[in-house]
Write a protein that holds these residues in place. Structure first.
Motif, PDB file in Angstrom:
ATOM      1  N   MET A 136       0.825  -1.223   0.000  1.00 27.11           N
ATOM      2  CA  MET A 136       0.000   0.000   0.000  1.00 27.11           C
ATOM      3  C   MET A 136       0.852   1.262   0.000  1.00 27.11           C
ATOM      4  O   MET A 136       0.335   2.366   0.179  1.00 27.11           O
ATOM      5  N   LYS A 137       2.168   1.097  -0.162  1.00 26.30           N
ATOM      6  CA  LYS A 137       3.101   2.197   0.091  1.00 26.30           C
ATOM      7  C   LYS A 137       2.886   3.402  -0.815  1.00 26.30           C
ATOM      8  O   LYS A 137       2.753   3.261  -2.019  1.00 26.30           O
ATOM      9  N   LYS A 138       2.876   4.589  -0.228  1.00 25.10           N
ATOM     10  CA  LYS A 138       2.825   5.843  -0.997  1.00 25.10           C
ATOM     11  C   LYS A 138       4.069   6.661  -0.648  1.00 25.10           C
ATOM     12  O   LYS A 138       5.126   6.399  -1.183  1.00 25.10           O
ATOM     13  N   GLN A 139       3.929   7.642   0.268  1.00 21.27           N
ATOM     14  CA  GLN A 139       5.081   8.486   0.626  1.00 21.27           C
ATOM     15  C   GLN A 139       5.967   7.828   1.682  1.00 21.27           C
ATOM     16  O   GLN A 139       7.073   8.302   1.941  1.00 21.27           O
ATOM     17  N   GLN A 140       5.500   6.743   2.269  1.00 17.21           N
ATOM     18  CA  GLN A 140       6.199   6.186   3.422  1.00 17.21           C
ATOM     19  C   GLN A 140       7.562   5.577   3.060  1.00 17.21           C
ATOM     20  O   GLN A 140       7.687   4.898   2.053  1.00 17.21           O
ATOM     21  N   PHE A 141       8.538   5.810   3.931  1.00 17.08           N
ATOM     22  CA  PHE A 141       9.836   5.128   3.827  1.00 17.08           C
ATOM     23  C   PHE A 141       9.740   3.927   4.765  1.00 17.08           C
ATOM     24  O   PHE A 141       9.499   4.065   5.964  1.00 17.08           O
ATOM     25  N   LEU A 142       9.908   2.741   4.201  1.00 13.21           N
ATOM     26  CA  LEU A 142       9.586   1.514   4.937  1.00 13.21           C
ATOM     27  C   LEU A 142      10.847   0.714   5.289  1.00 13.21           C
ATOM     28  O   LEU A 142      11.578   0.290   4.395  1.00 13.21           O
ATOM     29  N   VAL A 143      11.054   0.527   6.582  1.00 12.06           N
ATOM     30  CA  VAL A 143      12.231  -0.211   7.049  1.00 12.06           C
ATOM     31  C   VAL A 143      11.790  -1.486   7.767  1.00 12.06           C
ATOM     32  O   VAL A 143      10.987  -1.433   8.700  1.00 12.06           O
ATOM     33  N   GLY A 144      12.313  -2.623   7.320  1.00 14.29           N
ATOM     34  CA  GLY A 144      12.022  -3.893   7.986  1.00 14.29           C
ATOM     35  C   GLY A 144      13.236  -4.412   8.733  1.00 14.29           C
ATOM     36  O   GLY A 144      14.346  -3.902   8.582  1.00 14.29           O
ATOM     37  N   PHE A 145      13.021  -5.421   9.519  1.00 11.63           N
ATOM     38  CA  PHE A 145      14.098  -6.133  10.202  1.00 11.63           C
ATOM     39  C   PHE A 145      14.087  -7.577   9.725  1.00 11.63           C
ATOM     40  O   PHE A 145      13.024  -8.117   9.385  1.00 11.63           O
ATOM     41  N   ALA A 146      15.249  -8.186   9.716  1.00  9.15           N
ATOM     42  CA  ALA A 146      15.315  -9.610   9.388  1.00  9.15           C
ATOM     43  C   ALA A 146      16.204 -10.283  10.418  1.00  9.15           C
ATOM     44  O   ALA A 146      17.407 -10.027  10.473  1.00  9.15           O
ATOM     45  N   ALA A 147      15.601 -11.071  11.278  1.00 10.06           N
ATOM     46  CA  ALA A 147      16.350 -11.854  12.260  1.00 10.06           C
ATOM     47  C   ALA A 147      16.507 -13.246  11.674  1.00 10.06           C
ATOM     48  O   ALA A 147      15.518 -13.921  11.411  1.00 10.06           O
ATOM     49  N   LYS A 159      13.659 -10.379   1.219  1.00 10.73           N
ATOM     50  CA  LYS A 159      12.566  -9.677   1.921  1.00 10.73           C
ATOM     51  C   LYS A 159      12.401  -8.238   1.462  1.00 10.73           C
ATOM     52  O   LYS A 159      11.279  -7.717   1.420  1.00 10.73           O
ATOM     53  N   VAL A 160      13.518  -7.576   1.135  1.00 10.62           N
ATOM     54  CA  VAL A 160      13.437  -6.201   0.625  1.00 10.62           C
ATOM     55  C   VAL A 160      12.529  -6.185  -0.608  1.00 10.62           C
ATOM     56  O   VAL A 160      11.649  -5.330  -0.735  1.00 10.62           O
ATOM     57  N   LYS A 161      12.718  -7.163  -1.492  1.00 17.18           N
ATOM     58  CA  LYS A 161      11.923  -7.224  -2.739  1.00 17.18           C
ATOM     59  C   LYS A 161      10.484  -7.632  -2.456  1.00 17.18           C
ATOM     60  O   LYS A 161       9.540  -6.975  -2.867  1.00 17.18           O
ATOM     61  N   LYS A 162      10.338  -8.765  -1.736  1.00 20.43           N
ATOM     62  CA  LYS A 162       9.000  -9.328  -1.511  1.00 20.43           C
ATOM     63  C   LYS A 162       8.088  -8.376  -0.768  1.00 20.43           C
ATOM     64  O   LYS A 162       6.876  -8.347  -0.983  1.00 20.43           O
ATOM     65  N   VAL A 187      24.539  -5.578  13.166  1.00 15.74           N
ATOM     66  CA  VAL A 187      23.577  -5.537  12.060  1.00 15.74           C
ATOM     67  C   VAL A 187      24.228  -5.166  10.732  1.00 15.74           C
ATOM     68  O   VAL A 187      25.321  -4.614  10.691  1.00 15.74           O
ATOM     69  N   LYS A 188      23.512  -5.481   9.692  1.00 16.02           N
ATOM     70  CA  LYS A 188      23.862  -5.033   8.342  1.00 16.02           C
ATOM     71  C   LYS A 188      22.645  -4.321   7.772  1.00 16.02           C
ATOM     72  O   LYS A 188      21.519  -4.779   7.968  1.00 16.02           O
ATOM     73  N   PHE A 189      22.895  -3.212   7.071  1.00 13.59           N
ATOM     74  CA  PHE A 189      21.822  -2.502   6.381  1.00 13.59           C
ATOM     75  C   PHE A 189      21.853  -2.896   4.910  1.00 13.59           C
ATOM     76  O   PHE A 189      22.912  -2.863   4.285  1.00 13.59           O
ATOM     77  N   LEU A 190      20.706  -3.266   4.364  1.00 11.18           N
ATOM     78  CA  LEU A 190      20.608  -3.596   2.930  1.00 11.18           C
ATOM     79  C   LEU A 190      19.566  -2.691   2.284  1.00 11.18           C
ATOM     80  O   LEU A 190      18.566  -2.348   2.917  1.00 11.18           O
ATOM     81  N   TYR A 191      19.829  -2.354   1.004  1.00 10.30           N
ATOM     82  CA  TYR A 191      18.952  -1.453   0.265  1.00 10.30           C
ATOM     83  C   TYR A 191      18.481  -2.130  -1.017  1.00 10.30           C
ATOM     84  O   TYR A 191      19.105  -3.084  -1.481  1.00 10.30           O
ATOM     85  N   PRO A 192      17.415  -1.593  -1.627  1.00 11.99           N
ATOM     86  CA  PRO A 192      16.876  -2.215  -2.848  1.00 11.99           C
ATOM     87  C   PRO A 192      17.894  -2.279  -4.000  1.00 11.99           C
ATOM     88  O   PRO A 192      17.792  -3.157  -4.847  1.00 11.99           O
TER      89      PRO A 192
END
Ligand code: C5P
Length: 221
Positions: A136-147, A159-162, A187-192
């Protein structure tokens, strides 16, 4: 530290684990303490953001001035997220969400049966909150976590893609000094675009602060 650089921004943080009832006294839960999410909420508040903290049960005290929404089940967390999502600029989903829930909840406390018998709980899948928000994303910047306990980078990247994320924070919860109930995280940060940034072992407050630096830098582009 960029003092006040998040003034005027609406930030939603989810924290701790959700619980799914089995009967009136029992639940299925997980080991999330809420420390990472509460640190992010605190750091965002210190930088002037307007913070809604949607939290599962936790022993921690929420930071002052956060709007706190307390939930228990995954469905309750989903509904709380959907209620604030349209007005939100930045979403950080640090909660450990229960992926399954018992198909039915007993009205009364389940009794012991014959000592030799086992007991089976049939579980159904819960909705994926983050995937729902990503769709549903519009203006939102969306950050997830992956444990993860294995294939950290591969699993996090998929997960970034899905889930249509702008960033994911990956941590190997089997490492000492990382993950559930510790005061530090690795942690590691991953981007699209496939870039990865690995941080050293840091306190959860330090991880939260660097995470917000990166969110602010990426949002500007
Ligand atoms: O797929 P996985 O559970 O590893 O993804 C982790 C990320 O997705 C976290 O940010 C978590 O908060 C979120 N999540 C969710 N709803 C679920 C499962 C995970 O929002 N049912």
């Amino acid at each position: 530290q960029r003092e006040g650089d998040m003034r005027g921004l609406k930030v939603m943080v989810t924290a701790a684990g959700t619980r799914e009832p089995i009967d009136p006294v029992r639940f299925v839960g997980n080991r999330s303490s809420g420390k990472m999410g509460y640190s992010i909420a605190r750091q965002a508040l210190l930088r002037g953001a307007d913070v809604t903290l949607i939290t599962g049960p936790s022993a921690l005290t929420p930071p002052p001035y956060a709007k706190v929404v307390r939930v228990e089940t995954t469905k309750q967390m989903l509904d709380a997220c959907l209620a604030v999502y349209p007005e939100t600029d930045i979403v950080i989903k640090a909660a450990a969400v229960a992926d399954f829930k018992p198909r039915s909840v007993a009205d009364q406390k389940i009794k012991k049966i014959h000592p030799e018998d086992g007991m089976t709980i049939v579980m159904d899948q819960n909705p994926d909150i983050l995937k729902t928000l990503g769709g549903m994303k519009k203006q939102q910047f969306l950050v997830g976590f992956a444990a993860e306990t294995q294939n950290l980078l591969e699993n996090a990247a998929s997960k970034v893609k899905k889930k249509n994320l702008d960033m994911i924070v990956a941590n190997d919860v089997s490492l000492k000094g990382a993950g559930f109930n510790t005061d530090t995280n690795i942690v590691k940060f991953l981007y699209p675009d496939g870039t990865v940034e690995a941080l050293e072992i840091l306190s959860k407050d330090e991880v939260a602060s660097i995470l917000l630096d990166r969110v602010m830098a990426k949002r500007k582009r």
